[in-house]
Write an enzyme that holds these catalytic residues in place. Structure first.
Site, PDB file in Angstrom:
ATOM      1  N   ASP A 382      50.448  47.716  27.216  1.00  0.00           N
ATOM      2  CA  ASP A 382      49.862  47.340  28.494  1.00  0.00           C
ATOM      3  C   ASP A 382      50.303  45.905  28.788  1.00  0.00           C
ATOM      4  OD1 ASP A 382      48.226  47.591  30.709  1.00  0.00           O
ATOM      5  OD2 ASP A 382      46.475  46.788  29.691  1.00  0.00           O
ATOM      6  N   LYS A 512      43.849  29.372  54.298  1.00  0.00           N
ATOM      7  CA  LYS A 512      44.716  29.883  53.232  1.00  0.00           C
ATOM      8  C   LYS A 512      44.797  31.394  53.372  1.00  0.00           C
ATOM      9  CE  LYS A 512      42.290  31.159  48.995  1.00  0.00           C
ATOM     10  NZ  LYS A 512      40.894  31.124  49.360  1.00  0.00           N
ATOM     11  N   ASP A 725      43.401  48.348  27.215  1.00  0.00           N
ATOM     12  CA  ASP A 725      42.044  47.784  27.217  1.00  0.00           C
ATOM     13  C   ASP A 725      41.105  48.488  28.177  1.00  0.00           C
ATOM     14  OD1 ASP A 725      43.139  46.941  29.568  1.00  0.00           O
ATOM     15  OD2 ASP A 725      42.994  44.796  29.163  1.00  0.00           O
ATOM     16  N   ASP A 729      43.321  53.684  29.830  1.00  0.00           N
ATOM     17  CA  ASP A 729      44.223  53.753  28.673  1.00  0.00           C
ATOM     18  C   ASP A 729      43.737  54.736  27.611  1.00  0.00           C
ATOM     19  OD1 ASP A 729      45.968  51.660  29.615  1.00  0.00           O
ATOM     20  OD2 ASP A 729      44.402  50.237  29.090  1.00  0.00           O
TER      21      ASP A 729
END
Length: 1031
Positions: A382, A512, A725, A729
């Site tokens: 990963d 922003k 994690d 997975d």
């Protein structure tokens, strides 16, 4: 488009899968049904609810946004679909797990040995009035050894997989729903398809829901997709892929910002999480490589034992022995072949390595996983948190028409830039004011980079960067108090706030957001502190910089400001942000760019390089964007310098990708594969990708695709390690030969699915684990060759006893003293032997060719060193009997008279008479001497077992546990024969110290012989000596 009638026909079917055609009822076995279910779960997620018109969806589920479901429909749906809960898998009872440890693998061989011992004793008890108790003792000891070792292994592995329990922890407890026009709070398990649910910041999503109203909702999808940034939700259908679209929120993910209303479209096992849970718990991980090796070893030992036993059964019958006697011989030979102490030795060696690895941040859940990591040939890693730091960091800035590298060191000792630039000062100030992140309280003594913050990853990165570069951000904000704000949303892609100016009555507007969105609202740009018109040549420079930073896989944000005229916006002006703003959002002044990335861990490039030199292929498998994935892959060396993808070649040649020739495509050693390409990929196509490319990155992958990639690697014959994690997975972690979960950032689900946990979440720790795994495989070979060598001097006395009728040179109890006494500590001490210098330079072992126990090991242990040891034992045996009057030539054929209890006047070679008691005393003394000689020659065997190729003078004697093992076996041998009571119980006798000496020349011979053998190995690699003796 589905009609309302569809709902009834669905029942509890998994509507993610393709609808099955109706056919005649067919009886399907439970095994086939489970297999079909698993195959269905492996398919890509398919659903249409996110693309349907809202009216059709409401009609299909018989619900409305004003009233929700009626109680009648809720009751019907509950009865039809069941509770909104995950179905627990079948648990293996604890007693079954215990029995597997007690009767599986090597244990079974020892149980068979014990049963044969009891059987042999039974025959003796029926036949003789005073039966020899040796077989009974041996059977009892073997049983005790198996029970103790089995209990120890069961205890070590008692933390078995609890995957579904971890999923249960993720299930939300309550949900706010609309039913019969009333908002009510219910247990989340009571949610049904069609329920209108309300979600707010901090809630856990109670089911898979279609968003119908949304106010700035962001969800944390990291456990499902691996994306660390919170994902914004919206009512719009934005993507065909249900995982990518913004109008779906998934069961058990967390709402981290905003509010929303949704319609439940999937519950329980049919949710995305439910499918992953069932996929993970339904997968079998198969036998570990070390389990297969031990199985192979058992076959060899059993084959040798049965061959010798049957051969000598036939020989003894042919020689005229009674059939009962012949069967006792058969049992004796088989039992003598069983290395009683080896099961305990292997278990202890693996446990010691597991403890060693725990100190290096690798926590092993299953003992056999220790060696599996050493056999690994492919690591599917990963990205986020494993290869990278899982911490967004400002990497570059662009201002004054230059790209500048950011200094994020705590003491600002990194690459310096012009902090005196007025543009930089304005950019830093705007970045400080725009960031909404804040440091958590009570962290004054904590370093800036280690401080915990509230706010998302990008905001936190800006906060820490400005704090380090400029100073106290909270002071800047306090001096420039925020008056109003337009939060970031997925439509505008910018965030605006208006602040009071320090030492002025005017206001400063700061913005922003996505650079292109910010730039289109600007008419000027600040260069070297001067505001200049935004001309085409400057925009071109900006575009190049934006492309360059984006190409590095960095997340780029644009910043601008605008000083609001004091005459139009005097102090106390009431700013409006709802509907029509009463302040300008055009004609602003562009300041520059900040780009962020989750940087690679410092130790990872070196770790990847070590993997490459060790012949291990590292594949990145991530849910992140291909550009980011590729940039990190290049940064850590997964895509090495000089290697190109097809896209890189096309870019370099300035031609379209489709125009590349086959030769040009073949020259691309690296590739970045988008998850969309894997959606309907055939096994053959995936195999081709895995074979044709040495450096591979898979991006935007789903849990099912990660699983497909692992299975593809395993089809190539690879031993696959997978790191992960997230919940996404867990299927791949379970399917892999060894699953490695993250200890810090890892979810409970991934930790339970894995075989090993990295306590520091660092990829470099895996490489340490690989080295330890390879080392334990080498050291297990050394332990086994050491242990098996003494089998020949243990078996040969019995064979000589049968074939040549000599007095028994070595008793059964004495064999136990060797296998479970003097040999145990030295065999275990080899687990502490340091690596030979080539351990991480060689390719991973081939599971088919490179066996733990092979013909060469058996040949060396039995046919070479073992024969020398047996010769040493007989040499001592014949010397002692000769000293006592029985010359070697006189002993052959003497057995029947020697063992005759009624014969009390047996003459020796010199005519002296010997009673039965006297003969048995000298026989026990000879057996003690034989035992002692084995210990003496095992000194040399232990020393030569330290290395397989290097000279002892290269390896040295720095293994102090092994040095202690030499002392221990000697001291134990002396203790057993010289301690009154102990020697009587074990049928040993105290003997002259001079009788320790006959074995010494043979010990020296073994050492010199093996030094010469290893010298020839090193001098002629690949030569005859290596082919015949290198184990």
């Amino acid at each position: 488009m589905a009609d309302p009638g569809d709902l009834e026909s669905r029942g509890k079917a998994d509507s993610y899968s393709v609808a099955e055609k109706k056919s005649a009822p067919k009886k399907i076995s439970k095994k086939n049904a489970n297999k079909a279910k698993l195959e269905d779960l492996k398919k890509e997620l398919e659903m249409t609810e996110h693309s349907m018109k809202l009216e059709s969806l409401l009609s299909m589920y018989e619900t409305s946004l004003e009233k929700g479901l009626s109680e009648n429909i809720v009751a019907r749906n509950l009865e039809r679909d069941g509770l909104n809960a995950l179905t627990p898998p079948k648990q293996t009872p604890e007693w079954v797990k215990f029995c597997k440890q007690m009767f599986g693998g090597f244990s079974m061989l020892l149980w068979i040995g014990a049963i044969l011992c009891f059987f042999a004793f039974g025959i003796r008890a029926v036949r003789d009035t005073n039966p020899n108790m040796d077989e009974l003792y041996l059977g009892i000891v073997l049983s005790v050894v198996v029970i103790i070792t089995g209990c120890f292994s069961y205890y070590q592995e008692s933390k078995s997989s609890k995957i579904m329990e971890s999923f249960k922890k993720m299930i939300p407890q309550e949900a706010l729903v609309l039913r019969d026009g009333k908002k009510i709070t219910i247990n989340a398990e009571q949610c049904v398809v069609g329920d209108v649910v309300f979600v707010k910041f901090g809630d856990r999503i109670p089911a898979d829901i279609r968003i119908v109203e949304c106010k700035g909702l962001k969800v944390d999808n990291s456990s499902l997709t691996g994306e660390s940034e919170p994902q914004s939700r919206a009512v719009d259908f934005t993507h065909e892929n249900p995982i990518e679209t913004k109008n779906l929120a998934f069961f058990s993910t967390n709402a981290v910002e905003g509010t929303a209303t949704g319609i439940v479209v999937r519950i329980g096992d049919n949710t995305v999480m439910g499918r992953i849970a069932n996929l993970a718990s339904g997968l079998g991980s198969g036998k570990t490589p070390i389990a297969l090796e031990i199985e192979h070893f058992i076959h060899i030992v059993t084959g040798v034992a049965v061959f010798l036993g049957v051969s000598f059964l036939i020989i003894s019958l042919a020689m005229g022995y009674h059939w009962l006697e012949a069967i006792i011989f058969l049992i004796g030979i088989i039992v003598a072949n069983v290395p009683e102490g080896l099961l305990a030795t292997v278990t202890v060696c693996l446990t010691l390595t597991a403890k060693k690895m725990a100190k290096k941040n690798c926590l092993v859940k299953h003992l056999e996983a220790v060696e599996t990591l050493g056999s690994t040939s492919v690591i599917c890693s990963d990205k986020t948190g494993t290869l990278t730091q899982n911490r967004m960091t400002v990497a570059h800035m662009w201002f004054d028409k230059m790209i500048v590298e950011a200094d994020t060191t705590e003491d600002q000792s990194g690459i310096a830039h012009d902090k005196g630039s007025l543009t930089w000062k304005s950019l830093a100030k705007v970045a400080a004011l725009c960031s909404r992140a804040e440091f958590k309280p009570n962290q004054n003594d904590v370093a800036v980079l280690r401080k915990e913050c509230t706010g998302d990853a990008s905001e936190t990165a800006i906060l820490k960067f400005v704090e380090l570069s400029v100073g106290n951000v909270m002071d800047i904000r306090a001096k420039n108090k925020k008056v109003t704000e337009i939060p970031f949303n997925s439509t505008n892609k910018y965030q605006v706030s208006v602040h009071e100016q320090e030492n002025s009555s005017g206001y400063l507007l700061v913005m922003k957001g996505a650079p292109e969105k910010v730039l289109e609202r600007c008419s000027t740009i600040l260069i070297n502190g001067e505001e200049q018109p935004l001309k085409d040549d400057v925009i071109e420079i900006y575009n190049k910089a934006y492309d360059e930073l984006g190409g590095l896989g960095e997340r780029v944000l644009g910043f601008c400001h605008y000083y609001l005229p004091v005459d139009q916006y005097p102090k106390g002006f009431l700013f409006k942000t709802e509907e029509e703003q009463n302040f300008p959002l055009e004609g602003l002044c562009f300041l520059g760019l900040l780009s962020m990335i989750d940087p690679p861990r410092a130790a990872v490039p070196d770790a990847v390089s070590k993997c490459r030199s060790a012949g291990i292929k590292v594949i990145m498998v991530t849910g992140d964007h291909p550009i980011t994935a590729k940039a990190i892959a290049k940064g850590v060396g997964i895509i090495s310098e000089g290697n190109e993808c097809e896209e890189d070649i096309a870019l370099r040649l300035n031609i379209p990708l489709e125009d590349l020739s086959e030769d040009q495509k073949k020259s691309a050693k690296a590739c970045v594969i988008h998850g969309a390409k894997l959606k309907d990929i055939k096994n053959e196509e995936l195999d081709k990708i895995l074979c044709d490319h040495t450096e591979i990155v898979f991006a935007r992958t789903s849990p099912q695709q990660k699983l497909i990639i692992v299975e593809g690697c395993q089809r190539q014959g690879a031993i696959v390690a997978v790191t992960g994690d997230g919940v996404n997975d867990s299927p791949a972690l379970k399917k892999a030969d060894i699953g490695v979960a993250m200890g810090i950032a890892g979810s409970d689900v991934s930790k339970q699915a894995a075989d090993m946990i990295l306590l520091d979440d660092n990829f470099a720790s895996i490489v340490t684990g690989v080295e330890e795994g390879r080392l334990i495989f080498d050291n297990l070979k050394k332990s086994i060759v050491y242990t098996l060598t003494s089998n020949i001097p243990e078996i040969s006395p019995f064979l000589m006893f049968i074939l040549f009728g000599i007095p028994l040179p070595l008793g059964t109890i004495t064999i136990l003293c060797i296998d479970l006494g003097t040999d145990m500590v030295p065999a275990i001490s080899l687990a502490y032997e340091k690596a030979e210098s080539d351990i991480m330079k060689r390719h991973p072992r081939n599971p088919i060719r490179d066996k733990l126990v092979n013909e060469r090991l058996i040949s060396l242990a039995y046919g070479q060193i073992g024969m020398m040891q047996a010769t040493a034992g007989f040499f001592t045996y014949f010397i002692i009997l000769a000293e006592n009057g029985f010359l070697p030539s006189y002993l052959f054929g003497l057995r029947s008279q020697w063992d005759d209890m009624s014969n009390n006047n047996l003459l020796d070679s010199f005519g002296s008479e010997w009673t039965y008691f006297q003969r048995k005393e000298i026989e026990l003394t000879c057996q003690t001497a034989f035992f002692t000689t084995i210990v003496v020659v095992q000194w040399a065997d232990l020393i030569i077992s330290k290395t397989r190729r290097l000279s002892l003078f290269q390896q040295g004697m720095t293994n102090w546990f092994l040095n202690f093992g030499l002392f221990f076996e000697t001291a134990l041998a002396a203790f057993l024969q010289y301690t009154p009571g102990v020697n009587t119980g074990l049928r040993l006798r105290p003997m002259n110290f001079t009788w320790w000496l006959p074995g010494l020349p043979f010990s020296l011979l073994i050492f010199v012989y093996d030094e010469i053998r290893r010298y020839l190995l090193r001098k002629n690699p690949g030569g005859w000596v290596e082919k015949e003796t290198y184990y």
